[in-house]
Structure formats: C-alpha cells, structure tokens
Design a protein around this motif. Structure first.
Motif, PDB file in Angstrom:
ATOM      1  N   GLU A  36      20.307  60.079  35.021  1.00 30.70           N
ATOM      2  CA  GLU A  36      21.742  60.321  34.970  1.00 30.70           C
ATOM      3  C   GLU A  36      22.519  59.102  35.463  1.00 30.70           C
ATOM      4  O   GLU A  36      23.558  58.743  34.902  1.00 30.70           O
ATOM      5  CB  GLU A  36      22.096  61.551  35.819  1.00 30.70           C
ATOM      6  N   SER A  37      22.018  58.426  36.493  1.00 32.35           N
ATOM      7  CA  SER A  37      22.743  57.269  37.020  1.00 32.35           C
ATOM      8  C   SER A  37      22.755  56.107  36.016  1.00 32.35           C
ATOM      9  O   SER A  37      23.760  55.406  35.884  1.00 32.35           O
ATOM     10  CB  SER A  37      22.177  56.816  38.366  1.00 32.35           C
ATOM     11  N   LEU A  38      21.662  55.912  35.280  1.00 29.26           N
ATOM     12  CA  LEU A  38      21.650  54.853  34.267  1.00 29.26           C
ATOM     13  C   LEU A  38      22.557  55.196  33.083  1.00 29.26           C
ATOM     14  O   LEU A  38      23.207  54.316  32.512  1.00 29.26           O
ATOM     15  CB  LEU A  38      20.228  54.594  33.769  1.00 29.26           C
ATOM     16  N   ILE A  39      22.614  56.469  32.726  1.00 27.86           N
ATOM     17  CA  ILE A  39      23.522  56.885  31.646  1.00 27.86           C
ATOM     18  C   ILE A  39      24.967  56.680  32.094  1.00 27.86           C
ATOM     19  O   ILE A  39      25.794  56.154  31.341  1.00 27.86           O
ATOM     20  CB  ILE A  39      23.244  58.344  31.216  1.00 27.86           C
ATOM     21  N   LYS A  40      25.268  57.035  33.336  1.00 24.15           N
ATOM     22  CA  LYS A  40      26.630  56.827  33.849  1.00 24.15           C
ATOM     23  C   LYS A  40      26.966  55.343  33.915  1.00 24.15           C
ATOM     24  O   LYS A  40      28.101  54.944  33.658  1.00 24.15           O
ATOM     25  CB  LYS A  40      26.804  57.489  35.215  1.00 24.15           C
ATOM     26  N   HIS A  41      25.977  54.512  34.259  1.00 28.69           N
ATOM     27  CA  HIS A  41      26.212  53.057  34.270  1.00 28.69           C
ATOM     28  C   HIS A  41      26.556  52.588  32.856  1.00 28.69           C
ATOM     29  O   HIS A  41      27.495  51.818  32.664  1.00 28.69           O
ATOM     30  CB  HIS A  41      24.981  52.308  34.803  1.00 28.69           C
ATOM     31  N   ALA A  42      25.815  53.075  31.868  1.00 25.83           N
ATOM     32  CA  ALA A  42      26.084  52.698  30.478  1.00 25.83           C
ATOM     33  C   ALA A  42      27.494  53.127  30.068  1.00 25.83           C
ATOM     34  O   ALA A  42      28.212  52.369  29.402  1.00 25.83           O
ATOM     35  CB  ALA A  42      25.043  53.323  29.549  1.00 25.83           C
ATOM     36  N   LEU A  43      27.906  54.319  30.482  1.00 22.15           N
ATOM     37  CA  LEU A  43      29.254  54.806  30.162  1.00 22.15           C
ATOM     38  C   LEU A  43      30.322  53.955  30.845  1.00 22.15           C
ATOM     39  O   LEU A  43      31.381  53.687  30.255  1.00 22.15           O
ATOM     40  CB  LEU A  43      29.401  56.278  30.566  1.00 22.15           C
ATOM     41  N   ALA A  44      30.056  53.517  32.071  1.00 18.16           N
ATOM     42  CA  ALA A  44      31.012  52.661  32.788  1.00 18.16           C
ATOM     43  C   ALA A  44      31.140  51.313  32.090  1.00 18.16           C
ATOM     44  O   ALA A  44      32.256  50.814  31.872  1.00 18.16           O
ATOM     45  CB  ALA A  44      30.574  52.482  34.244  1.00 18.16           C
ATOM     46  N   VAL A  45      30.011  50.720  31.721  1.00 18.12           N
ATOM     47  CA  VAL A  45      30.044  49.421  31.034  1.00 18.12           C
ATOM     48  C   VAL A  45      30.718  49.580  29.670  1.00 18.12           C
ATOM     49  O   VAL A  45      31.494  48.719  29.252  1.00 18.12           O
ATOM     50  CB  VAL A  45      28.636  48.800  30.939  1.00 18.12           C
ATOM     51  N   GLU A  46      30.475  50.698  28.998  1.00 16.22           N
ATOM     52  CA  GLU A  46      31.157  50.972  27.723  1.00 16.22           C
ATOM     53  C   GLU A  46      32.674  50.969  27.935  1.00 16.22           C
ATOM     54  O   GLU A  46      33.415  50.321  27.180  1.00 16.22           O
ATOM     55  CB  GLU A  46      30.713  52.333  27.166  1.00 16.22           C
ATOM     56  N   ALA A  47      33.148  51.684  28.956  1.00 16.62           N
ATOM     57  CA  ALA A  47      34.591  51.769  29.226  1.00 16.62           C
ATOM     58  C   ALA A  47      35.185  50.390  29.530  1.00 16.62           C
ATOM     59  O   ALA A  47      36.279  50.059  29.053  1.00 16.62           O
ATOM     60  CB  ALA A  47      34.850  52.729  30.390  1.00 16.62           C
ATOM     61  N   LEU A  48      34.454  49.593  30.299  1.00 11.99           N
ATOM     62  CA  LEU A  48      34.954  48.255  30.639  1.00 11.99           C
ATOM     63  C   LEU A  48      34.962  47.344  29.417  1.00 11.99           C
ATOM     64  O   LEU A  48      35.899  46.554  29.233  1.00 11.99           O
ATOM     65  CB  LEU A  48      34.120  47.651  31.765  1.00 11.99           C
ATOM     66  N   MET A  49      33.942  47.446  28.594  1.00 11.14           N
ATOM     67  CA  MET A  49      33.901  46.634  27.366  1.00 11.14           C
ATOM     68  C   MET A  49      35.041  47.035  26.415  1.00 11.14           C
ATOM     69  O   MET A  49      35.673  46.167  25.800  1.00 11.14           O
ATOM     70  CB  MET A  49      32.542  46.775  26.676  1.00 11.14           C
TER      71      MET A  49
END
Length: 188
Positions: A22-35
């Motif tokens: 879950e933490s890696l998926i949330k990291h991916a979602l955060a990086v998606e939002a920043l990109m």
C-alpha cells in the motif's frame, strides 16, 4: 502503443499487478500527482506525465536491487509497447544509471520522486496525519534531520530542483501545494 493510446487505467492495472504494498502504491500516486502538476505548469501532457509518475517504481517490489530496478521494469514496458520517451524518463530517475536527463519530463520525475517521499513522511508525523498542515520550513528542517525518513535521499531532492531550474523552497512549495490538492486520493 502511441502516446495517444496510453491510458491511466491500464497503467494503474500494471502498477497493481507488480506492486502489492500500500505504501508503494501511495508513493506512485503521489509522484503521479506531482508529475501532473508539473505538466500543467510546463504546458505538457498531464496524462503522459502522470503515467510516468505512476509507473516509475512499478517494478521495485519485485526487483528492488540496484541494477534490476528500473531496468527490469523498462523491459516490461517495452514489451507492452510503451513509447521510448516514457521508458527513458523512468530509467533516468535512477541516478546510478548515469543517463542524461534531457527532457523536462525526465527532470521533473527525478525532481519529484524523493521529495514525494519526504512530503508524505512529513504529513504522517503531523497530529492529524495530513499534508494540509505541512509547511515548507518544517520540510526543510526535517531534511536536515538524518534520522527522519532516512531512506529519502536529500541530495537527490536538492539536485532535482537544481536540474529543473527551480529554487528548492519554490520546488517544495509547489509540490506541497500539488499534494494538498490531491490529499484525498493520497490518503493524506
């Protein structure tokens, strides 16, 4: 697959096929939002940049060793027909590969990756565990504390802002704002 054929839903399915944490998926979602936020700022394609953010670490859980990640993932993306510039941007976020970050997309991914982790960690130590109360000054203070979020590479955060041509404070503030806007989907 052309850039026009790239779909966020397909990318998310690939992410969750390889990533269960879950933490890696949330990291991916955060990086998606920043990109996506940087794509808007630079007048670029939010969908493409978001997918790059979403997929940049999709292979990490299964191939965490230096040398495997992100190269194994790049091979998988190539097999699935992802465009070369997308694969290249993902490869450039791994500084050890020594690939030049040429495009704004390459530079943005490197600039936001580690910072997303730092901002998430800063949010999770807030009393309400929310990004809404995190401020630039507190992030900079936490960056100086080597024990805080010790897996986050502070040099990469500084180097990323520099390569992007943005002052560190401005970069942190921009990313904080983008994560605050996406807080609900990030669970922050």
């Amino acid at each position: 697959m052309t850039r026009e054929e790239m779909r966020r839903e397909t990318a998310f399915e690939l992410l969750t096929e390889y990533t269960k944490s879950e933490s890696l998926i949330k990291h991916a979602l955060a990086v998606e939002a920043l990109m996506q936020a940087y794509a808007r700022k630079f007048g670029e394609d939010e969908n493409i940049w978001g997918i790059v953010g979403l997929l940049h670490d999709f292979d990490y859980e299964q191939y965490p060793t230096l040398g495997d990640h992100p190269l194994k993932g790049a091979a998988i993306l190539a097999e699935r027909g992802y465009p070369e510039d997308v694969i290249y941007a993902i490869k450039t976020h791994a500084d050890f590969l020594n690939l030049p970050r040429n495009s704004p997309m390459d530079k943005a991914l490197f600039a936001v990756d580690e910072l997303a982790g730092m901002l998430t960690a800063a949010a999770l130590v807030q009393p309400q565990k929310t990004i809404q109360t995190v401020e630039v000054a507190s992030v900079k203070k936490k960056m100086k504390d080597k024990a805080f979020a010790r897996s986050v590479n502070r040099d990469d955060i500084r180097k990323g802002a520099e390569e992007l041509g943005v002052a560190l404070d401005e970069h942190i503030a921009f990313c904080l704002d983008a994560m605050k806007q996406a807080a609900e989907r990030l669970g922050l």
